[in-house]
Design an enzyme around this catalytic site. Structure first.
Site, mmCIF file in Angstrom:
data_model
loop_
_atom_site.group_PDB
_atom_site.id
_atom_site.type_symbol
_atom_site.label_atom_id
_atom_site.label_comp_id
_atom_site.label_asym_id
_atom_site.label_seq_id
_atom_site.Cartn_x
_atom_site.Cartn_y
_atom_site.Cartn_z
ATOM 1 C CD GLU A 183 51.923 74.248 42.343
ATOM 2 O OE1 GLU A 183 53.070 73.763 42.362
ATOM 3 O OE2 GLU A 183 50.997 73.748 41.691
ATOM 4 N N GLY B 235 56.209 74.582 42.954
ATOM 5 C CA GLY B 235 55.637 74.029 44.186
ATOM 6 C C GLY B 235 55.819 74.945 45.390
ATOM 7 C CD GLU C 49 54.899 74.853 37.941
ATOM 8 O OE1 GLU C 49 54.690 75.982 37.447
ATOM 9 O OE2 GLU C 49 54.802 74.624 39.152
ATOM 10 C CB ALA D 43 58.182 69.765 42.468
HETATM 11 N N1 COA Z 1 64.567 71.006 41.782
HETATM 12 C C1 COA Z 1 65.779 70.423 41.978
HETATM 13 N N2 COA Z 1 66.895 71.127 42.198
HETATM 14 C C2 COA Z 1 66.781 72.463 42.229
HETATM 15 C C3 COA Z 1 65.571 73.133 42.024
HETATM 16 C C4 COA Z 1 64.420 72.338 41.801
HETATM 17 N N3 COA Z 1 63.213 72.870 41.620
HETATM 18 N N4 COA Z 1 65.781 74.467 42.094
HETATM 19 C C5 COA Z 1 67.090 74.622 42.348
HETATM 20 N N5 COA Z 1 67.688 73.424 42.434
HETATM 21 C C6 COA Z 1 69.097 73.140 42.693
HETATM 22 C C7 COA Z 1 69.951 73.408 41.466
HETATM 23 O O1 COA Z 1 69.914 72.296 40.568
HETATM 24 C C8 COA Z 1 71.310 73.617 42.116
HETATM 25 O O2 COA Z 1 71.833 72.362 42.474
HETATM 26 P P1 COA Z 1 73.422 72.040 42.188
HETATM 27 O O3 COA Z 1 74.144 73.077 43.016
HETATM 28 O O4 COA Z 1 73.563 70.648 42.699
HETATM 29 O O5 COA Z 1 73.621 72.225 40.706
HETATM 30 C C9 COA Z 1 70.965 74.326 43.420
HETATM 31 O O6 COA Z 1 69.586 74.029 43.685
HETATM 32 C C10 COA Z 1 71.111 75.843 43.347
HETATM 33 O O7 COA Z 1 70.322 76.313 42.239
HETATM 34 P P2 COA Z 1 70.929 77.197 41.034
HETATM 35 O O8 COA Z 1 70.041 76.958 39.834
HETATM 36 O O9 COA Z 1 72.379 76.942 40.880
HETATM 37 O O10 COA Z 1 70.693 78.660 41.639
HETATM 38 P P3 COA Z 1 70.512 80.018 40.816
HETATM 39 O O11 COA Z 1 70.620 81.102 41.815
HETATM 40 O O12 COA Z 1 71.415 80.043 39.624
HETATM 41 O O13 COA Z 1 68.998 79.974 40.262
HETATM 42 C C11 COA Z 1 66.640 79.549 40.394
HETATM 43 C C12 COA Z 1 67.921 79.995 41.133
HETATM 44 C C13 COA Z 1 65.548 79.414 41.447
HETATM 45 C C14 COA Z 1 66.239 80.624 39.366
HETATM 46 C C15 COA Z 1 66.904 78.202 39.675
HETATM 47 O O14 COA Z 1 67.438 77.287 40.624
HETATM 48 C C16 COA Z 1 65.665 77.570 39.075
HETATM 49 O O15 COA Z 1 65.208 78.001 38.015
HETATM 50 N N6 COA Z 1 65.143 76.523 39.734
HETATM 51 C C17 COA Z 1 64.022 75.755 39.204
HETATM 52 C C18 COA Z 1 62.732 76.494 39.383
HETATM 53 C C19 COA Z 1 61.607 75.669 38.802
HETATM 54 O O16 COA Z 1 61.520 75.411 37.633
HETATM 55 N N7 COA Z 1 60.688 75.275 39.703
HETATM 56 C C20 COA Z 1 59.515 74.562 39.324
HETATM 57 C C21 COA Z 1 59.740 73.089 39.405
HETATM 58 S S1 COA Z 1 58.266 72.208 38.968
#
Ligand code: COA
Length: 259
Positions: free
Chosen positions: A114, A111, A134, A66
């Protein structure tokens, strides 16, 4: 159909729905979730469509969860509303009378995992990663992850993934039964197409009845779904969710206080 965050294509009798926010790793904001519902409705109504594939744009992510930036300051009511909206749309995917396959082409987190679990089956590219992170945000899954993960991989393994926030690779997801097949990334869509082509050779009404009848087995979990909506909302009354989401958005480590 006016879609901002999805690509919707029909190739022969297969509809491909692509979540298309690659710069945000296809994170699901509210509009995208609504559009998933609209796209499923359109595919159901299109008599030429016999099966649906849901995938993500780009080579890195299916859906990274999400959209955290959207809910960081939510309260209880907003949290419950967000969760209930996700449940409604993902239930629509699960109860779609035409077969829906998740083609998981990278991160399927929160999400995203999910959404994949709401599909009738999952095929993973070898670079796919699954997880329910989460708790790192001071939250619980809000789109039925607490209900569908135990259904798919069993309670103990689900508890571990949900509580540790561990990310698992495609091979481990296959071992756990979370995905049906693992393919090379360039074979992912063709593998899904081949499954749907086999299904299209069967009687469509019988396929719809399979979906309805298998889903009926899990109907007793309805109270669990409602519990998740309420407890997801309740997470937004904690300081920890502010800390967890702020830490993510500011790229720092969260320090939880347990309140
Ligand atoms: N919501 C909003 N933005 C998100 C996102 C999310 N769930 N997942 C990734 N993004 C965004 C990042 O903020 C970043 O944006 P920016 O370039 O404007 O800073 C962009 O997507 C790229 O992500 P980044 O974190 O830089 O990539 P990465 O390769 O370093 O890491 C992940 C990849 C997937 C490990 C990391 O993005 C992450 O942990 N995301 C969240 C996962 C999460 O907690 N999901 C559950 C949400 S309830």
């Amino acid at each position: 159909m006016n879609l901002h965050n999805l690509l919707y294509t029909v190739e022969g009798d297969i509809c491909i729905i692509t979540i298309n926010r690659p710069d945000k790793l296809n994170a699901l904001n509210k509009e995208t979730i609504s559009e998933v519902g609209m796209a499923i409705d359109a595919a159901v109504q299109d008599a030429d469509v016999r099966g649906i594939i849901i995938t993500g744009s780009g080579s890195k992510a299916f859906v990274a969860g999400a959209d955290i930036s959207e809910f960081a300051s939510y309260n209880l009511a907003q949290g419950m509303e967000l969760s209930a909206h996700g449940h409604a749309v993902f239930n629509k995917v699960e109860h779609c009378p035409k077969p829906v396959i998740a083609a998981v082409n990278g991160f399927a987190l929160g999400g995203g995992c999910e959404l994949a679990m709401a599909c009738h089956m999952r095929v993973a590219a070898s670079n796919a990663r699954f997880g329910q992170p989460e708790v790192k945000l001071g939250l619980i899954p809000g789109y039925a992850g607490t209900q569908r993960l135990p259904q798919l991989i069993g309670k103990g393994r689900a508890m571990e993934l949900l509580m540790t926030a561990d990310m698992i690779d495609a091979a481990e997801a296959h071992r756990l039964g979370l995905v049906n097949h693992v393919t090379e990334p360039d074979q992912l869509l063709d593998t899904c197409r081949a499954i749907l082509t086999k299904i299209s050779a069967q009687a469509p009404l019988a396929i719809s009845e399979i979906i309805r009848t298998v889903n009926a087995y899990y109907d007793k979990t309805q109270n669990g779904f409602q519990t998740e909506i309420e407890r997801f909302g309740a997470c937004f009354t904690t300081e920890d969710v502010r800390e967890g989401t702020d830490a993510f958005l500011n790229k720092r480590k969260a320090e939880f206080k347990g309140r």
